[in-house]
Write an enzyme that holds these catalytic residues in place. Sequence first.
Site, PDB file in Angstrom:
ATOM      1  N   HIS A  94       0.845  -1.203   0.000  1.00  0.00           N
ATOM      2  CA  HIS A  94       0.000   0.000   0.000  1.00  0.00           C
ATOM      3  C   HIS A  94       0.874   1.243   0.000  1.00  0.00           C
ATOM      4  CE1 HIS A  94       0.772  -0.821   4.256  1.00  0.00           C
ATOM      5  NE2 HIS A  94       0.310   0.369   4.604  1.00  0.00           N
ATOM      6  N   HIS A  96       1.293   3.898   2.018  1.00  0.00           N
ATOM      7  CA  HIS A  96       1.826   4.598   3.189  1.00  0.00           C
ATOM      8  C   HIS A  96       3.351   4.659   3.133  1.00  0.00           C
ATOM      9  CE1 HIS A  96      -2.017   3.976   5.828  1.00  0.00           C
ATOM     10  NE2 HIS A  96      -2.138   4.968   4.965  1.00  0.00           N
ATOM     11  N   ASP A  98       5.776   4.329   5.137  1.00  0.00           N
ATOM     12  CA  ASP A  98       6.620   3.325   5.779  1.00  0.00           C
ATOM     13  C   ASP A  98       6.585   1.985   5.045  1.00  0.00           C
ATOM     14  OD1 ASP A  98       3.926   3.079   6.644  1.00  0.00           O
ATOM     15  OD2 ASP A  98       4.515   2.013   8.464  1.00  0.00           O
ATOM     16  N   HIS A  99       5.907   1.933   3.910  1.00  0.00           N
ATOM     17  CA  HIS A  99       5.916   0.736   3.059  1.00  0.00           C
ATOM     18  C   HIS A  99       6.391   1.077   1.647  1.00  0.00           C
ATOM     19  CE1 HIS A  99       3.750  -1.955   5.902  1.00  0.00           C
ATOM     20  NE2 HIS A  99       3.373  -0.781   6.388  1.00  0.00           N
ATOM     21  N   HIS A 150      -7.693  -0.635   5.219  1.00  0.00           N
ATOM     22  CA  HIS A 150      -6.622   0.164   5.801  1.00  0.00           C
ATOM     23  C   HIS A 150      -6.314   1.330   4.862  1.00  0.00           C
ATOM     24  CE1 HIS A 150      -3.165   0.994   8.316  1.00  0.00           C
ATOM     25  NE2 HIS A 150      -2.371   0.973   7.253  1.00  0.00           N
ATOM     26  N   ASP A 172      -0.442  -4.223   5.925  1.00  0.00           N
ATOM     27  CA  ASP A 172      -1.152  -3.749   7.112  1.00  0.00           C
ATOM     28  C   ASP A 172      -2.619  -4.159   7.106  1.00  0.00           C
ATOM     29  OD1 ASP A 172       1.230  -2.626   7.798  1.00  0.00           O
ATOM     30  OD2 ASP A 172       0.529  -0.552   7.806  1.00  0.00           O
ATOM     31  N   HIS A 211       4.414  -5.366  10.164  1.00  0.00           N
ATOM     32  CA  HIS A 211       4.936  -4.764  11.395  1.00  0.00           C
ATOM     33  C   HIS A 211       5.069  -5.797  12.507  1.00  0.00           C
ATOM     34  CE1 HIS A 211       4.490  -0.452  10.294  1.00  0.00           C
ATOM     35  NE2 HIS A 211       3.473  -0.898   9.553  1.00  0.00           N
TER      36      HIS A 211
END
Length: 293
Positions: A94, A96, A98-99, A150, A172, A211
């Site tokens: 996705h 975001h 942090d990905h 998400h 996530d 995570h």
Amino acid sequence: MIGSSIRRIIPLRGIDAIKSIRSSIQFLTFHSKPTLTDHINMEVELIPMLKDNYGYLITDKTTGKGAVVDPVEPDTVLNFIKDKCEVSQVLTTHHHWDHAGGNEELNKKKAGMTFYGGDDRIGALNHKVKHNETFLIGSLKVTCFETPCHTTGHVCYLVEGDDVDPAVFTGDTLFTSGCGRFFEGTAPQMYRNLVEILGELPGKTRVYCGHEYTLQNLKFAKHVEPNNPDVIAMIKDSEAKRAAGKPTVPTTIDQEKTYNPFMRVREDSVKAFAKLSDPIEVMAFLRKIKDNF
């Protein structure tokens, strides 16, 4: 301390000492120990990144081809790849940061990469996938599952093949004993994702999530089902792993069904906790409670 060690070692061992120390310093920055899981004709190497993120290196042992999942730290990922396999594909779950935040830099540092994903907000995206679309990593078959909630463009990737234990990379959407927040979606969507899509995969399918949230998730699972022996056993196992610096990932679909409350919304004990009978309403209730837990 480290500097004095370098001064003592370099005269004796030269450049090899520098490489060794750099490797040791990098390891100390990881929140978990990198691990490799054998899937017979496939290997999955877990790459710890940022504060609690996991990326992955997938290797088809038959062809030597590989792919990486959510490479938010390009230099870390490239260091892991080295000469292990020929990597030309990136699977992004996705958008975001942090990905997907490392995609643009990785694209500059390693030419000719194909970046897969389901959201136009993903950096460097050059192959937008659809639900049930398939492609190959060497001889490995990848099936894309649209799992919005998400984020609207979230995708999970199932990887399987001949003499390969299947693996699913869930970003996530599905965590060990938990699920992602409903930032851009609804409880019916997450029910479909967890129960009707991921929950229908073969039970032995290993789950690689985005995570290290396991202990926090299990604390909530015990709140929901305080007498569930599988929750209690998983807490003990996970605490031991974390104390040793080991990841709690992967688990399996069958295991998640025994202690993940968000995959157990049809169970009487979870319904009783929520005081609701409809599984989708239970899903919404659990997420609301977990958001403030």
